[in-house]
Design a protein around this motif. Sequence first.
Motif, PDB file in Angstrom:
ATOM      1  N   TYR A  69      35.429  39.932  42.386  1.00 50.05           N
ATOM      2  CA  TYR A  69      36.033  41.250  42.224  1.00 50.05           C
ATOM      3  C   TYR A  69      35.024  42.362  42.513  1.00 50.05           C
ATOM      4  N   GLY A  72      34.152  42.767  46.119  1.00 44.43           N
ATOM      5  CA  GLY A  72      35.273  42.993  47.018  1.00 44.43           C
ATOM      6  C   GLY A  72      35.611  41.795  47.887  1.00 44.43           C
ATOM      7  N   LYS A 113      44.101  45.942  43.585  1.00 48.34           N
ATOM      8  CA  LYS A 113      43.328  46.322  44.771  1.00 48.34           C
ATOM      9  C   LYS A 113      43.666  45.481  46.000  1.00 48.34           C
TER      10      LYS A 113
END
Length: 125
Positions: A69, A72, A113
């Motif tokens: 996380y 990314g 995201k």
Amino acid sequence: MAEHSWHLALVCWVLHREFEREYEHTLNLEKMLKRCLFLELWHEHEAGSTPEARLVRGVDRLNPALMRYLTGQGWQDVGADAGALDRLQLPRLEASRALTTLYQEVRDAAVAKGLLASASRPTPS
């Protein structure tokens, strides 16, 4: 290996007081940190025979999700969705409400995201 061990030790150090509140007794932080950093404690760690061992195992399970996380990277390379991740993570994270909550926050943020697909739903037959 060294970087991974360092990450585990750092998370244990940061969450140590929270773990003590959850377990309602003093935990040996030095032992937890040694378990993260030294392989000679690995057998006790794998067996999960003490509260410290179970907590370090939980941190060890949380760390890859946290790193995917924070960097990314996401989970597209392994084709995992939130349900698959839960099945992998939750059994060891259940040693601590704090770890479970932190994992759920990371998972939900990753889904938001677009780094992790939401849980697949079975197709009706």
